[in-house]
Design a protein around this motif. Structure first.
Motif, mmCIF file in Angstrom:
data_model
loop_
_atom_site.group_PDB
_atom_site.id
_atom_site.type_symbol
_atom_site.label_atom_id
_atom_site.label_comp_id
_atom_site.label_asym_id
_atom_site.label_seq_id
_atom_site.Cartn_x
_atom_site.Cartn_y
_atom_site.Cartn_z
ATOM 1 N N VAL A 140 -2.108 -5.644 10.282
ATOM 2 C CA VAL A 140 -1.089 -4.609 10.439
ATOM 3 C C VAL A 140 -1.376 -3.436 9.503
ATOM 4 N N ASP A 141 -1.752 -3.729 8.250
ATOM 5 C CA ASP A 141 -2.084 -2.650 7.312
ATOM 6 C C ASP A 141 -3.310 -1.873 7.773
ATOM 7 N N MET A 142 -4.306 -2.572 8.289
ATOM 8 C CA MET A 142 -5.511 -1.898 8.780
ATOM 9 C C MET A 142 -5.174 -0.955 9.934
ATOM 10 N N CYS A 143 -4.309 -1.407 10.817
ATOM 11 C CA CYS A 143 -3.987 -0.605 12.003
ATOM 12 C C CYS A 143 -3.052 0.564 11.678
ATOM 13 N N THR A 144 -2.148 0.381 10.720
ATOM 14 C CA THR A 144 -1.128 1.405 10.446
ATOM 15 C C THR A 144 -1.481 2.315 9.281
ATOM 16 N N ILE A 145 -2.394 1.887 8.393
ATOM 17 C CA ILE A 145 -2.766 2.715 7.239
ATOM 18 C C ILE A 145 -4.208 3.202 7.361
ATOM 19 N N LEU A 146 -5.164 2.263 7.448
ATOM 20 C CA LEU A 146 -6.572 2.652 7.499
ATOM 21 C C LEU A 146 -6.897 3.415 8.776
ATOM 22 N N TYR A 147 -6.311 2.981 9.898
ATOM 23 C CA TYR A 147 -6.599 3.661 11.172
ATOM 24 C C TYR A 147 -6.131 5.117 11.117
ATOM 25 N N LYS A 148 -4.963 5.349 10.484
ATOM 26 C CA LYS A 148 -4.452 6.714 10.363
ATOM 27 C C LYS A 148 -5.348 7.549 9.442
ATOM 28 N N ASP A 149 -5.807 6.924 8.340
ATOM 29 C CA ASP A 149 -6.662 7.648 7.399
ATOM 30 C C ASP A 149 -8.014 8.004 8.014
ATOM 31 N N MET A 298 10.417 -0.672 2.145
ATOM 32 C CA MET A 298 9.247 -0.403 1.324
ATOM 33 C C MET A 298 8.659 0.975 1.611
ATOM 34 N N ILE A 299 8.605 1.388 2.874
ATOM 35 C CA ILE A 299 8.056 2.701 3.225
ATOM 36 C C ILE A 299 8.931 3.815 2.653
ATOM 37 N N ARG A 300 10.245 3.623 2.727
ATOM 38 C CA ARG A 300 11.149 4.687 2.272
ATOM 39 C C ARG A 300 11.251 4.759 0.749
ATOM 40 N N GLU A 301 11.104 3.620 0.076
ATOM 41 C CA GLU A 301 11.207 3.611 -1.377
ATOM 42 C C GLU A 301 9.868 3.896 -2.056
ATOM 43 N N PHE A 302 8.767 3.457 -1.461
ATOM 44 C CA PHE A 302 7.476 3.518 -2.153
ATOM 45 C C PHE A 302 6.404 4.304 -1.393
ATOM 46 N N GLY A 303 6.705 4.824 -0.210
ATOM 47 C CA GLY A 303 5.745 5.648 0.518
ATOM 48 C C GLY A 303 5.106 4.932 1.695
ATOM 49 N N GLU A 304 4.550 5.713 2.617
ATOM 50 C CA GLU A 304 4.011 5.168 3.863
ATOM 51 C C GLU A 304 2.763 4.318 3.665
ATOM 52 N N ASN A 305 2.046 4.533 2.560
ATOM 53 C CA ASN A 305 0.818 3.778 2.322
ATOM 54 C C ASN A 305 1.061 2.486 1.549
ATOM 55 N N THR A 306 2.306 2.101 1.402
ATOM 56 C CA THR A 306 2.615 0.819 0.750
ATOM 57 C C THR A 306 2.079 -0.325 1.606
ATOM 58 N N PRO A 307 1.361 -1.267 1.017
ATOM 59 C CA PRO A 307 0.776 -2.372 1.818
ATOM 60 C C PRO A 307 1.820 -3.404 2.226
ATOM 61 N N LYS A 308 2.667 -3.011 3.129
ATOM 62 C CA LYS A 308 3.768 -3.877 3.571
ATOM 63 C C LYS A 308 3.254 -5.164 4.203
ATOM 64 N N GLY A 309 2.183 -5.054 4.956
ATOM 65 C CA GLY A 309 1.623 -6.240 5.609
ATOM 66 C C GLY A 309 1.032 -7.212 4.613
ATOM 67 N N THR A 310 0.385 -6.685 3.579
ATOM 68 C CA THR A 310 -0.223 -7.551 2.567
ATOM 69 C C THR A 310 0.839 -8.291 1.772
ATOM 70 N N ILE A 311 1.914 -7.591 1.399
ATOM 71 C CA ILE A 311 3.011 -8.258 0.686
ATOM 72 C C ILE A 311 3.660 -9.303 1.583
ATOM 73 N N TYR A 312 3.799 -8.988 2.860
ATOM 74 C CA TYR A 312 4.327 -9.962 3.820
ATOM 75 C C TYR A 312 3.442 -11.209 3.857
ATOM 76 N N SER A 313 2.133 -11.018 3.690
ATOM 77 C CA SER A 313 1.187 -12.136 3.794
ATOM 78 C C SER A 313 1.238 -13.082 2.590
ATOM 79 N N ILE A 314 1.919 -12.685 1.517
ATOM 80 C CA ILE A 314 2.092 -13.599 0.387
ATOM 81 C C ILE A 314 2.809 -14.862 0.856
ATOM 82 N N ASN A 315 3.766 -14.681 1.754
ATOM 83 C CA ASN A 315 4.539 -15.822 2.264
ATOM 84 C C ASN A 315 3.658 -16.857 2.960
#
Length: 521
Positions: A140-149, A298-315
């Motif tokens: 998800v992070d690759m598709c929503t962050i790296l793909y945009k970059d 997370m996006i609204r508090e810390f910015g769009e490039n926050t690794p939301k998917g990676t933090i989700y993957s801790i679970n």
């Protein structure tokens, strides 16, 4: 394999669901949350009906139908730019496919294992699900962050899409131009996974594993002197017990939906099981907030490039490590006890975000939540299978999965309202109050379980008493015999044995008379 493919498609879509609705279709927080909640509620509603269908069709056919429906629905979601067509797929086709996923796969685990290895199988089943969830976060992070970059045109596309979305909001008949956004790329990866799953379903057989080979079958095979390859292939050693197991064709118990529900609801264990499912509804809401609330927060508090998917993957990463360890250490502990204690740990996790608004607090929240989940969530499958009636697994599993999806309905409305009020995209925020409300709501589940413990911990009489066989007196019938030549001592026959007097037959077919002293003539 099916569990992995199904879980990846589900988790990857869940993480970006509300973001996808708002970014690509212009839905507000409340609208996106409501659609998310409706999707989960419909999975539950369809699942209750599908439980009866599963019991009639069996595992193999149900899986084929479910994955085919899911594939069609995901393809439509990927290609459409229409709000109405999207809602039709999210509310009709997708939940129809989803409700034939988790309940059917769990039923298959029960059919393809025996009592010796079932606990390990459910633990492995749960770990595989979390391996898929672990993979979905970075993708998800690759598709929503790296793909945009990597795509310089992406920012311009986002601006153009915002203008189109405003036009669509003014007139729902106006459709924006389709483009391959990061969120659509995630949906596409789910489609690929779904295609593979459809092919795998055609390898599934309708069988069940019995705990041991019948003695009659063993005698028949040994007396025939023929090496029966089919029988040898069906016989295997059960884990831990050393007893041979037998694979046989399973014939689903046929019946109408009303008949199946009537039979199921006639048992006291069912009502206790249903009470546990309803009590767990609020604790399951935390996992839905991981999908509906945490990414936007997370996006609204810390910015769009926050690794939301990676933090989700801790679970899922912690679940993969902890579940085998916890399951092995607590195998002899009653599943309901583990559910009780684990729910307290999971409920406490939310308060990490009440204390601090930081990326670190998000990680601590997910870590504590994962520890609690490792304690109780796998044992919910075990608890369900301990009360289920064979042939009615589909109905029970639909009900046990209900809290997972039914929790989406209140979470969807709640998430949208809380985000809009306490964590809006623009303006002042009070995110700690949002998480405090979520934490207090969640804490009701373990407290209710403690209060209702005397009722839900009861068992039906199977394990509480042993059936005492009535002593049967068999009339003595004199038989002719040759003069006594030899006496052979046999083990004494208990007086309660119905056959302690009368005529018996040895392996050669000759008749012998056994008296009450255990002497055979």
């Amino acid at each position: 394999v099916l569990k992995f493919l199904d879980s990846y498609s589900y988790f990857s879509f869940s993480i970006i669901f509300t973001l996808f609705l708002s970014a690509d279709f212009g839905f507000t927080d409340v609208e996106a949350g409501s659609i998310y909640g409706l999707w989960g509620a419909l999975i539950t509603i369809y699942g209750l009906v599908a439980g009866c269908i599963i019991d009639n069709l069996g595992v193999a056919k149900s899986l084929r139908i479910g994955f085919l429906v899911s594939l069609v629905s995901r393809a439509c979601i990927f290609l459409t730019t229409s709000k109405q067509f999207l809602i039709v797929n999210v509310c009709i086709l997708l939940p129809m496919g989803n409700c034939l996923g988790i309940p059917v796969l769990t039923t298959g685990i029960r059919r393809y294992t025996n009592e010796h290895n079932r606990g390990f199988a459910f633990g492995l089943f749960y770990v595989i699900m979390n391996v898929a969830a672990l993979l979905s976060g970075p993708i998800v992070d690759m598709c929503t962050i790296l793909y945009k970059d990597m795509d310089p045109q992406a920012d311009n596309d986002d601006d153009q899409r915002m203008l189109e979305d405003q036009a669509v909001q003014e007139d729902d008949t106006v459709l924006g131009e389709w483009s391959l956004t990061g969120y659509r790329l995630v949906v596409l990866s789910g489609i690929v996974s779904n295609i593979l799953a459809v092919f795998v379903t055609f390898t599934v057989r309708e069988i069940k594993i019995e705990s041991k080979v019948d003695e009659d079958d063993e005698e028949e095979n040994s007396s025939s002197g023929v090496n029966n390859i089919g029988t040898q292939q069906r016989s295997c050693a059960a884990a831990g017990g050393g007893k041979p197991a037998k694979v046989s064709t399973f014939r689903p118990l046929q019946g109408s939906a009303s008949q199946i529900l009537k039979e199921t609801m006639a048992t006291k264990d069912f009502w206790r099981f249903l009470a546990v499912c309803l009590i767990l509804l609020n604790i399951r809401m935390i996992f839905r907030h991981l999908d509906a609330t945490l990414p936007k927060y997370m996006i609204r508090e810390f910015g769009e490039n926050t690794p939301k998917g990676t933090i989700y993957s801790i679970n899922p990463a912690l679940i993969i490590i902890l579940v085998p360890l916890v399951t092995a250490a607590t195998t002899k502990v009653d599943p309901l006890v583990m559910i009780h204690y684990g729910s307290y740990i999971s409920a406490a996790s939310v308060f990490a975000l009440v204390i601090s608004t930081s990326v670190g607090a998000c990680a601590v929240f997910v870590i504590i939540l994962s520890i609690g989940e490792a304690v109780w969530s796998p044992r919910l499958y075990d608890y369900t299978m301990s009360v289920v009636q064979e042939g009615r697994e589909g109905t029970y599993m639909a009900l046990s999965s209900a809290p997972l999806f039914l929790a989406k309905l209140p979470v969807g409305f709640m998430s949208g309202e809380l985000l809009q009020k306490y964590c809006p995209e623009d303006g002042p925020r009070n995110s700690k109050m949002m998480w405090l409300i979520i934490g207090l709501t969640t804490a009701t589940s373990p407290i209710l379980m403690t209060l209702c413990w005397p009722f839900i911990s009861k068992k039906d009489g199977k394990a509480q008493y042993e059936e005492v066989e009535e002593e049967v007196m068999v009339p003595y019938e004199p038989t002719s015999f040759q003069p006594l030549q030899t006496e052979v001592s046999l083990p004494r026959v208990r007086p309660t044995d119905p056959g302690y007097m009368g005529s018996t037959s040895n392996s050669q077919g000759e008749h012998s008379s056994v008296d009450n002293r255990g002497i055979m003539s």
